[in-house]
Design an enzyme around this catalytic site. Structure first.
Site, PDB file in Angstrom:
ATOM      1  N   HIS A   1       0.848  -1.186   0.000  1.00 18.22           N
ATOM      2  CA  HIS A   1       0.000   0.000   0.000  1.00 18.22           C
ATOM      3  C   HIS A   1       0.887   1.240   0.000  1.00 18.22           C
ATOM      4  CE1 HIS A   1      -3.756  -2.121   0.591  1.00 18.22           C
ATOM      5  NE2 HIS A   1      -3.107  -2.911   1.443  1.00 18.22           N
TER       6      HIS A   1
ATOM      7  N   CYS B   1      -0.559   2.572  -4.208  1.00 16.76           N
ATOM      8  CA  CYS B   1      -1.305   3.812  -4.345  1.00 16.76           C
ATOM      9  C   CYS B   1      -0.401   5.002  -4.030  1.00 16.76           C
ATOM     10  CB  CYS B   1      -2.495   3.822  -3.386  1.00 16.76           C
ATOM     11  SG  CYS B   1      -3.784   2.627  -3.813  1.00 16.76           S
TER      12      CYS B   1
END
Length: 192
Positions: free
Chosen positions: A111, A153
């Site tokens: 992430h 992300c």
């Protein structure tokens, strides 16, 4: 730690390993970091198998587990990249022992957020810390070129506007500094 919901991150690591091996890289030149909790996870319908496509073949078989579970840390990643065996805590102790004419490829999947990349163990990997490690690696004269691919992300935020242009490092990210990097499938599946 239960991160089965993040199946794709570990599947991407396994897939990258298989591509490198198929491309002829020697195992001694590949270092793998992955939490390693999904192959045998109770929610995995194919125990001991990791796939990256709904009808995919096993990409987990043969993947070395150099750094798993509590050893998947930013500090270990930095030590491994810098070739600093003394600074490594746990794992196999394998490091990137590169020489001046070597090329390094770093694939990172987790992430991300503004200026940060996830790690299954705290602390996270922060942009300036990582850039400083890259500067130190460059100053050591221990590589010719480096390619970094980050699948996370907002991964562009780790490099945009702060990555020096004189390190002989090419970086590509799955998203810019302000967008998500999303999983895409071409057909529905009950398997992650």
């Amino acid at each position: 730690m239960d991160i089965y919901g993040n199946y794709r991150h570990q599947a991407d690591v396994c897939h990258a390993y298989q591509i490198l091996k198929k491309g002829g890289l020697k195992e001694e030149n590949i270092v793998v970091f992955m939490y390693d909790d999904i192959a045998m996870h109770e929610m995995n319908p194919r125990k001991g198998i990791i796939i990256n496509h709904p009808q995919g073949q096993d990409i987990y078989a043969g993947v070395p587990k150099d750094y798993t579970r509590e050893h998947v840390t930013a500090a270990n990643l930095y030590a491994v990249l810098l070739g600093d065996k003394k600074a490594v805590k746990g794992g196999t102790g394998k490091v990137v022992a590169s020489k001046p004419n070597d090329r390094i490829f770093l694939f990172y999947s987790d992430h991300g957020g503004p200026g940060v990349l996830g790690m299954p163990n705290m602390p996270f990997l922060y942009a300036m810390d990582f850039i400083n490690v890259l500067k130190k690696k460059h100053a050591s004269g221990s590589y010719k070129e480096m390619v970094i691919y980050v699948e996370a992300c907002e991964s562009g935020s780790v490099f945009e506007g702060i990555m020096p242009s004189d390190l002989n490092i090419y970086v590509t990210t799955a998203s810019n500094a302000e967008e998500n990097s999303l999983l895409s499938r071409d057909e529905p599946s009950t398997t992650p």
